[in-house]
Scaffold this motif. Structure first.
Motif, PDB file in Angstrom:
ATOM      1  N   LEU A  71      40.994  46.311  40.092  1.00 26.45           N
ATOM      2  CA  LEU A  71      41.666  47.601  39.888  1.00 26.45           C
ATOM      3  C   LEU A  71      41.585  48.397  41.180  1.00 26.45           C
ATOM      4  CD1 LEU A  71      40.274  48.562  36.358  1.00 26.45           C
ATOM      5  CD2 LEU A  71      42.426  47.397  36.934  1.00 26.45           C
ATOM      6  N   GLY A  72      42.731  48.643  41.782  1.00 31.19           N
ATOM      7  CA  GLY A  72      42.791  49.288  43.088  1.00 31.19           C
ATOM      8  C   GLY A  72      42.769  48.207  44.161  1.00 31.19           C
ATOM      9  N   ASP A 126      41.921  55.727  31.081  1.00 29.32           N
ATOM     10  CA  ASP A 126      41.190  55.840  29.820  1.00 29.32           C
ATOM     11  C   ASP A 126      42.120  55.985  28.614  1.00 29.32           C
ATOM     12  OD1 ASP A 126      42.077  58.376  30.437  1.00 29.32           O
ATOM     13  OD2 ASP A 126      40.164  59.359  30.060  1.00 29.32           O
ATOM     14  N   SER A 127      43.436  55.922  28.836  1.00 32.77           N
ATOM     15  CA  SER A 127      44.392  56.016  27.729  1.00 32.77           C
ATOM     16  C   SER A 127      45.689  55.309  28.100  1.00 32.77           C
ATOM     17  CB  SER A 127      44.677  57.490  27.390  1.00 32.77           C
ATOM     18  OG  SER A 127      45.290  58.136  28.483  1.00 32.77           O
ATOM     19  N   ASP A 128      46.476  54.994  27.076  1.00 33.00           N
ATOM     20  CA  ASP A 128      47.796  54.406  27.277  1.00 33.00           C
ATOM     21  C   ASP A 128      48.820  55.530  27.382  1.00 33.00           C
ATOM     22  OD1 ASP A 128      46.906  51.727  27.049  1.00 33.00           O
ATOM     23  OD2 ASP A 128      47.001  51.840  24.866  1.00 33.00           O
ATOM     24  N   GLY A 129      49.869  55.316  28.152  1.00 31.91           N
ATOM     25  CA  GLY A 129      50.919  56.312  28.282  1.00 31.91           C
ATOM     26  C   GLY A 129      51.573  56.232  29.636  1.00 31.91           C
ATOM     27  N   THR A 130      51.864  57.400  30.205  1.00 30.91           N
ATOM     28  CA  THR A 130      52.459  57.465  31.532  1.00 30.91           C
ATOM     29  C   THR A 130      51.688  58.461  32.383  1.00 30.91           C
ATOM     30  OG1 THR A 130      54.037  59.179  30.895  1.00 30.91           O
ATOM     31  CG2 THR A 130      54.775  56.878  30.702  1.00 30.91           C
ATOM     32  N   CYS A 131      51.870  58.321  33.681  1.00 32.29           N
ATOM     33  CA  CYS A 131      51.193  59.210  34.621  1.00 32.29           C
ATOM     34  C   CYS A 131      52.043  59.336  35.876  1.00 32.29           C
ATOM     35  CB  CYS A 131      49.802  58.678  34.962  1.00 32.29           C
ATOM     36  SG  CYS A 131      49.812  57.059  35.760  1.00 32.29           S
ATOM     37  N   SER A 132      51.599  60.185  36.759  1.00 31.64           N
ATOM     38  CA  SER A 132      52.240  60.322  38.064  1.00 31.64           C
ATOM     39  C   SER A 132      51.156  60.234  39.128  1.00 31.64           C
ATOM     40  CB  SER A 132      53.007  61.641  38.173  1.00 31.64           C
ATOM     41  OG  SER A 132      52.139  62.731  37.977  1.00 31.64           O
ATOM     42  N   MET A 167      47.542  52.204  31.262  1.00 29.93           N
ATOM     43  CA  MET A 167      47.002  51.451  30.138  1.00 29.93           C
ATOM     44  C   MET A 167      45.481  51.465  30.194  1.00 29.93           C
ATOM     45  SD  MET A 167      49.404  48.049  30.506  1.00 29.93           S
ATOM     46  CE  MET A 167      49.251  47.502  28.814  1.00 29.93           C
ATOM     47  N   THR A 168      44.869  51.282  29.032  1.00 26.85           N
ATOM     48  CA  THR A 168      43.425  51.071  29.007  1.00 26.85           C
ATOM     49  C   THR A 168      43.141  49.636  29.443  1.00 26.85           C
ATOM     50  OG1 THR A 168      43.405  50.276  26.723  1.00 26.85           O
ATOM     51  CG2 THR A 168      43.144  52.678  27.071  1.00 26.85           C
ATOM     52  N   ILE A 169      41.895  49.359  29.759  1.00 24.29           N
ATOM     53  CA  ILE A 169      41.523  47.978  30.098  1.00 24.29           C
ATOM     54  C   ILE A 169      41.799  47.062  28.911  1.00 24.29           C
ATOM     55  CG2 ILE A 169      39.543  46.442  30.491  1.00 24.29           C
ATOM     56  CD1 ILE A 169      38.537  48.403  32.571  1.00 24.29           C
ATOM     57  N   ASP A 170      41.493  47.514  27.695  1.00 22.22           N
ATOM     58  CA  ASP A 170      41.757  46.689  26.510  1.00 22.22           C
ATOM     59  C   ASP A 170      43.239  46.351  26.378  1.00 22.22           C
ATOM     60  OD1 ASP A 170      39.086  46.560  25.776  1.00 22.22           O
ATOM     61  OD2 ASP A 170      39.240  48.171  24.299  1.00 22.22           O
ATOM     62  N   SER A 171      44.104  47.357  26.498  1.00 15.84           N
ATOM     63  CA  SER A 171      45.551  47.120  26.389  1.00 15.84           C
ATOM     64  C   SER A 171      46.040  46.202  27.497  1.00 15.84           C
ATOM     65  CB  SER A 171      46.322  48.440  26.448  1.00 15.84           C
ATOM     66  OG  SER A 171      46.009  49.255  25.356  1.00 15.84           O
ATOM     67  N   PHE A 172      45.568  46.452  28.715  1.00 14.52           N
ATOM     68  CA  PHE A 172      45.988  45.630  29.840  1.00 14.52           C
ATOM     69  C   PHE A 172      45.516  44.185  29.663  1.00 14.52           C
ATOM     70  CE2 PHE A 172      45.429  43.771  34.058  1.00 14.52           C
ATOM     71  CZ  PHE A 172      46.734  43.883  34.523  1.00 14.52           C
ATOM     72  N   SER A 173      44.277  44.005  29.228  1.00 12.36           N
ATOM     73  CA  SER A 173      43.733  42.655  29.028  1.00 12.36           C
ATOM     74  C   SER A 173      44.571  41.884  28.012  1.00 12.36           C
ATOM     75  CB  SER A 173      42.277  42.732  28.567  1.00 12.36           C
ATOM     76  OG  SER A 173      41.483  43.360  29.551  1.00 12.36           O
ATOM     77  N   LYS A 174      44.967  42.551  26.935  1.00 15.70           N
ATOM     78  CA  LYS A 174      45.830  41.902  25.935  1.00 15.70           C
ATOM     79  C   LYS A 174      47.177  41.539  26.549  1.00 15.70           C
ATOM     80  CE  LYS A 174      43.578  44.045  22.036  1.00 15.70           C
ATOM     81  NZ  LYS A 174      43.447  45.285  21.299  1.00 15.70           N
ATOM     82  N   MET A 175      47.726  42.450  27.352  1.00 13.66           N
ATOM     83  CA  MET A 175      49.033  42.195  27.967  1.00 13.66           C
ATOM     84  C   MET A 175      49.001  40.962  28.863  1.00 13.66           C
ATOM     85  SD  MET A 175      51.343  44.646  30.434  1.00 13.66           S
ATOM     86  CE  MET A 175      50.641  44.175  32.017  1.00 13.66           C
ATOM     87  N   VAL A 176      47.924  40.785  29.629  1.00 13.91           N
ATOM     88  CA  VAL A 176      47.851  39.651  30.561  1.00 13.91           C
ATOM     89  C   VAL A 176      47.178  38.429  29.938  1.00 13.91           C
ATOM     90  CG1 VAL A 176      47.974  41.098  32.627  1.00 13.91           C
ATOM     91  CG2 VAL A 176      45.722  40.478  31.696  1.00 13.91           C
ATOM     92  N   GLY A 177      46.733  38.545  28.688  1.00 19.40           N
ATOM     93  CA  GLY A 177      46.177  37.398  27.974  1.00 19.40           C
ATOM     94  C   GLY A 177      44.776  36.995  28.390  1.00 19.40           C
ATOM     95  N   VAL A 178      43.962  37.957  28.804  1.00 22.97           N
ATOM     96  CA  VAL A 178      42.577  37.653  29.173  1.00 22.97           C
ATOM     97  C   VAL A 178      41.652  38.273  28.127  1.00 22.97           C
ATOM     98  CG1 VAL A 178      40.751  37.978  30.891  1.00 22.97           C
ATOM     99  CG2 VAL A 178      43.085  37.482  31.631  1.00 22.97           C
ATOM    100  N   GLU A 179      40.873  37.430  27.475  1.00 17.58           N
ATOM    101  CA  GLU A 179      39.942  37.915  26.452  1.00 17.58           C
ATOM    102  C   GLU A 179      38.635  38.416  27.047  1.00 17.58           C
ATOM    103  OE1 GLU A 179      39.277  35.410  23.044  1.00 17.58           O
ATOM    104  OE2 GLU A 179      41.336  34.651  23.156  1.00 17.58           O
TER     105      GLU A 179
END
Length: 182
Positions: A24-25, A62-68, A89-101
């Motif tokens: 991240l970063g 720390d949350s899902d949504g949008t930012c600038s 996205m949160t880490i949980d949401s991102f992990s699900k999106m990329v398929g890493v448990e």
């Protein structure tokens, strides 16, 4: 074997072959490419545009949504705020999106958002988490708040490099903390 890899401390002996690593970063891609060259599965994330690079352009927060993106006098000191058109996205949401448990290593270097992620996530996030805090980017963050967070995290992790020091011309901070899951 604890070692510094491009300003981020990790315990290389804890990484299995083909580890799942979240960067991240990923600005500059030095950390990402170091571990990709070793054959690990590295998923890189940043908020900036990097043509011809393999990464996800979004914010992990720390949350899902949008930012600038908030630009500062420091070209590398950009950070996010709510609202805007950049996906977050949160880490949980991102992990699900990329398929890493399960992540073996997460590096967090995201100019002030690390505290929200670490406060609001289910722990442990990974076998090890290498964090560069950025209290200088978010004026409301204080040493006392970071100390409180690190004390809370000590329930889940052994904490290495908890040293408050001045670096990068940006003042006092916890610049390179390694959290190893208990």
């Amino acid at each position: 074997m604890i070692q510094e890899i491009h300003e981020h401390t990790v315990d290389l002996s804890l990484l299995p072959e083909k580890s799942n690593i979240l960067d991240l970063g990923c600005r500059g891609f030095l950390f990402t490419n170091y571990f990709r060259d070793l054959g690990h599965n590295v998923v890189a994330v940043d908020i900036d545009d990097f043509p011809n690079q393999d990464y996800h352009k979004l914010a992990v927060s720390d949350s899902d949504g949008t930012c600038s993106i908030v630009h500062t006098h420091d070209v590398n000191g950009k950070y996010i705020k709510d609202g805007g058109d950049l996906r977050k996205m949160t880490i949980d949401s991102f992990s699900k999106m990329v398929g890493v448990e399960k992540w073996d290593l997460i590096k967090i270097d995201i100019e002030g958002s690390e505290i929200g992620i670490l406060k609001n996530s289910t722990h442990p996030l990974a076998k090890q988490v290498s964090v560069e805090f950025h209290a200088h980017c978010v004026p409301s963050q204080t040493k006392e708040e970071l100390d409180s967070l690190l004390n809370y995290l000590s329930r889940f992790y052994d904490i290495h490099n908890r040293e408050w020091k001045s670096m990068h011309g940006a003042g006092q901070n916890y610049w390179d903390v390694l959290l190893i899951s208990k």
